[in-house]
Motif scaffolding. Sequence first.
Motif: not given
Length: 200
Positions: A173-178
């Motif tokens: 999903p959007d917003g996942i750093d890694n």
Amino acid sequence: MTLYNFAKGMFRLQFKIMGWKVQGVENLPLEGPVILAINHISMWDPVVAACSIPRPVCYMAKEELFSFPVLRWLLLKLGSFPVKRGQGDMNAIRQSLSILKEGQVLGLFPEGTRSKTGRIQKGMPGMVLLMEKSKAVVVPISVFGTKHMFTKGWGNISVVIGQPLSAEMLKAPDGIDNRREWIADRIMQAVLDLQLPKAQ
């Protein structure tokens, strides 16, 4: 008959005598590139997993195993190749992608080392890179009963093969750093969710 087929036939016979069970063989695609994501509790896991599917498996194995000439010869004959653990081994990555480009099956132990407790450990994000670059599906596999196999494994050796996972099914999903680490966690959860055969 190749050495691979001969060894596979011999081990399958031994495992059948020991009460080996396999569930979910129908989940493995019969053609095209496939990455096997397998839990790791014993040195026998690659042998048991390879005997459980109808297609040959090329394994990525730790470099240390190739230090012994006889074992090196045997591993190479059986389609395995070395990887330097704990670093980005570009040679291993290139060889993995070449295997998948040829439509073969690549066997990985994403935890990187055997679990001392038997519990699933974190998966290495490198398998996600291979999945994305090759467009291969990932098939989760859970192996049971291989620790102390020849003393405690009689009647307890089981392999459960899960449904194939594609890159489209594992979009972060959007917003996942890694992103790759997140996907690797989902793959390891799929391995963890596999249960022992109902007959056991």
